[in-house]
Scaffold this motif. Sequence first.
Motif, PDB file in Angstrom:
ATOM      1  N   ASP A  39      18.923  20.397 -19.058  1.00 30.61           N
ATOM      2  CA  ASP A  39      19.504  21.071 -17.890  1.00 30.61           C
ATOM      3  C   ASP A  39      20.397  22.236 -18.319  1.00 30.61           C
ATOM      4  O   ASP A  39      20.366  23.315 -17.709  1.00 30.61           O
ATOM      5  CB  ASP A  39      20.306  20.069 -17.062  1.00 30.61           C
ATOM      6  CG  ASP A  39      19.446  18.966 -16.485  1.00 30.61           C
ATOM      7  OD1 ASP A  39      18.227  19.168 -16.361  1.00 30.61           O
ATOM      8  OD2 ASP A  39      19.994  17.879 -16.189  1.00 30.61           O
ATOM      9  N   PHE A 238      19.596   3.924 -12.466  1.00 27.45           N
ATOM     10  CA  PHE A 238      20.195   4.981 -13.275  1.00 27.45           C
ATOM     11  C   PHE A 238      19.202   6.119 -13.485  1.00 27.45           C
ATOM     12  O   PHE A 238      19.570   7.298 -13.400  1.00 27.45           O
ATOM     13  CB  PHE A 238      20.646   4.408 -14.620  1.00 27.45           C
ATOM     14  CG  PHE A 238      21.350   5.395 -15.502  1.00 27.45           C
ATOM     15  CD1 PHE A 238      22.729   5.537 -15.462  1.00 27.45           C
ATOM     16  CD2 PHE A 238      20.634   6.208 -16.385  1.00 27.45           C
ATOM     17  CE1 PHE A 238      23.379   6.452 -16.273  1.00 27.45           C
ATOM     18  CE2 PHE A 238      21.267   7.121 -17.200  1.00 27.45           C
ATOM     19  CZ  PHE A 238      22.647   7.241 -17.142  1.00 27.45           C
ATOM     20  N   LEU A 241      19.020   8.349 -10.462  1.00 28.07           N
ATOM     21  CA  LEU A 241      20.241   9.046 -10.050  1.00 28.07           C
ATOM     22  C   LEU A 241      20.760  10.036 -11.076  1.00 28.07           C
ATOM     23  O   LEU A 241      21.490  10.966 -10.716  1.00 28.07           O
ATOM     24  CB  LEU A 241      21.338   8.028  -9.738  1.00 28.07           C
ATOM     25  CG  LEU A 241      21.121   7.123  -8.525  1.00 28.07           C
ATOM     26  CD1 LEU A 241      22.277   6.144  -8.377  1.00 28.07           C
ATOM     27  CD2 LEU A 241      20.966   7.956  -7.253  1.00 28.07           C
ATOM     28  N   HIS A 242      20.403   9.850 -12.359  1.00 29.11           N
ATOM     29  CA  HIS A 242      21.118  10.620 -13.376  1.00 29.11           C
ATOM     30  C   HIS A 242      20.847  12.116 -13.282  1.00 29.11           C
ATOM     31  O   HIS A 242      21.780  12.920 -13.429  1.00 29.11           O
ATOM     32  CB  HIS A 242      20.790  10.084 -14.780  1.00 29.11           C
ATOM     33  CG  HIS A 242      19.503  10.553 -15.352  1.00 29.11           C
ATOM     34  ND1 HIS A 242      18.267  10.055 -14.965  1.00 29.11           N
ATOM     35  CD2 HIS A 242      19.230  11.511 -16.297  1.00 29.11           C
ATOM     36  CE1 HIS A 242      17.324  10.658 -15.640  1.00 29.11           C
ATOM     37  NE2 HIS A 242      17.864  11.546 -16.456  1.00 29.11           N
ATOM     38  N   GLN A 243      19.603  12.523 -13.010  1.00 24.58           N
ATOM     39  CA  GLN A 243      19.334  13.952 -12.961  1.00 24.58           C
ATOM     40  C   GLN A 243      19.991  14.642 -11.761  1.00 24.58           C
ATOM     41  O   GLN A 243      20.592  15.705 -11.933  1.00 24.58           O
ATOM     42  CB  GLN A 243      17.824  14.210 -12.973  1.00 24.58           C
ATOM     43  CG  GLN A 243      17.225  14.302 -14.373  1.00 24.58           C
ATOM     44  CD  GLN A 243      17.662  15.547 -15.129  1.00 24.58           C
ATOM     45  OE1 GLN A 243      18.857  15.748 -15.379  1.00 24.58           O
ATOM     46  NE2 GLN A 243      16.715  16.374 -15.500  1.00 24.58           N
ATOM     47  N   PRO A 244      19.912  14.080 -10.551  1.00 19.50           N
ATOM     48  CA  PRO A 244      20.655  14.720  -9.458  1.00 19.50           C
ATOM     49  C   PRO A 244      22.144  14.844  -9.746  1.00 19.50           C
ATOM     50  O   PRO A 244      22.764  15.867  -9.403  1.00 19.50           O
ATOM     51  CB  PRO A 244      20.384  13.786  -8.268  1.00 19.50           C
ATOM     52  CG  PRO A 244      19.074  13.155  -8.579  1.00 19.50           C
ATOM     53  CD  PRO A 244      19.066  12.965 -10.062  1.00 19.50           C
ATOM     54  N   VAL A 245      22.722  13.825 -10.390  1.00 17.47           N
ATOM     55  CA  VAL A 245      24.155  13.884 -10.713  1.00 17.47           C
ATOM     56  C   VAL A 245      24.420  14.958 -11.753  1.00 17.47           C
ATOM     57  O   VAL A 245      25.357  15.767 -11.619  1.00 17.47           O
ATOM     58  CB  VAL A 245      24.652  12.509 -11.195  1.00 17.47           C
ATOM     59  CG1 VAL A 245      26.070  12.614 -11.755  1.00 17.47           C
ATOM     60  CG2 VAL A 245      24.612  11.497 -10.062  1.00 17.47           C
ATOM     61  N   LEU A 246      23.613  14.994 -12.812  1.00 18.68           N
ATOM     62  CA  LEU A 246      23.829  15.978 -13.875  1.00 18.68           C
ATOM     63  C   LEU A 246      23.633  17.402 -13.366  1.00 18.68           C
ATOM     64  O   LEU A 246      24.448  18.294 -13.627  1.00 18.68           O
ATOM     65  CB  LEU A 246      22.873  15.701 -15.035  1.00 18.68           C
ATOM     66  CG  LEU A 246      23.108  14.414 -15.840  1.00 18.68           C
ATOM     67  CD1 LEU A 246      22.025  14.247 -16.898  1.00 18.68           C
ATOM     68  CD2 LEU A 246      24.483  14.427 -16.489  1.00 18.68           C
ATOM     69  N   GLY A 248      23.775  18.412 -10.261  1.00 23.86           N
ATOM     70  CA  GLY A 248      24.848  18.702  -9.312  1.00 23.86           C
ATOM     71  C   GLY A 248      26.145  19.060 -10.010  1.00 23.86           C
ATOM     72  O   GLY A 248      26.868  19.974  -9.581  1.00 23.86           O
ATOM     73  N   ALA A 249      26.463  18.369 -11.114  1.00 23.29           N
ATOM     74  CA  ALA A 249      27.681  18.670 -11.862  1.00 23.29           C
ATOM     75  C   ALA A 249      27.620  20.063 -12.480  1.00 23.29           C
ATOM     76  O   ALA A 249      28.610  20.810 -12.463  1.00 23.29           O
ATOM     77  CB  ALA A 249      27.893  17.615 -12.951  1.00 23.29           C
TER      78      ALA A 249
END
Length: 258
Positions: A39, A238, A241-246, A248-249
């Motif tokens: 990313d 996990f 969810l991990h890619q949307p969170v990463l 988004g961050a």
Amino acid sequence: MSPPPLSATPSLPAQRFDRLDALRGLAIVWMAVFHFCFDLNYYGYFQPRQRFQFDPFWTVQRTCIVTLFLLCAGMGQAVAIEAGQRWSRFWRRWAQVAGCAALVSIGSAQMFPNTWISFGVLHGIAVMLVVVRLVAPRLLAQGALGSGALLGLALAALVLPRVWHDPLFDSRWTNWVGLVTRLPRAEDYVPVLPWLGVMLPGVVLGTWLLRHRRHWLAGDVPAALRPLAVLGTWSLTFYMLHQPVLIGAIQAWRFVAG
């Protein structure tokens, strides 16, 4: 015709396999770090830009991560077979994996319309789980001879894509088999062949460990590794969810930093 029973014995009481969960947790943390690097590169934070599709530093890591995932999945199936998991429970879990695979395809099509994921790791696991469930219980019941047959099938799965392929399997609707003449342009691609050749040895290894070294899978883990064991029990959640969170961050950081 109804599927064959997974086990002649009734389901056993659930047992936690903390060391196996911790190994799965390690795989998913490694995957998250890999994806975070991807990313950062996608948004231009790596200079020079990295070639994730070609640089051995990245391609070897990806192969190792997928291998670890599929070995853990195979050992997990060995645990389920030993416990006499019923087909109804198997299909419930399978539906979760297949449903998440469909969501991955939809989400990747929004972000990468030209290289969307039509058959990634979750798609591959969904198909391979069915193959394992249909084949492994009967062969494992034959003891060492059956385990050898599973390893023979694994070897065939690994070798076949190297010695035979056909343009028929190059389309998005057929490349899931793995007998392609060229790799598809996709952000993730985990076909049944050769990767079934990794999950099947995981089943054999898991079965052997359950019979001879059970504590290697079910023993306690050090306190420092407990978070990995907990994460391993929620690996699918996990993963989703991990890619949307990463992402988004990263986008939030870009907004704040201007």
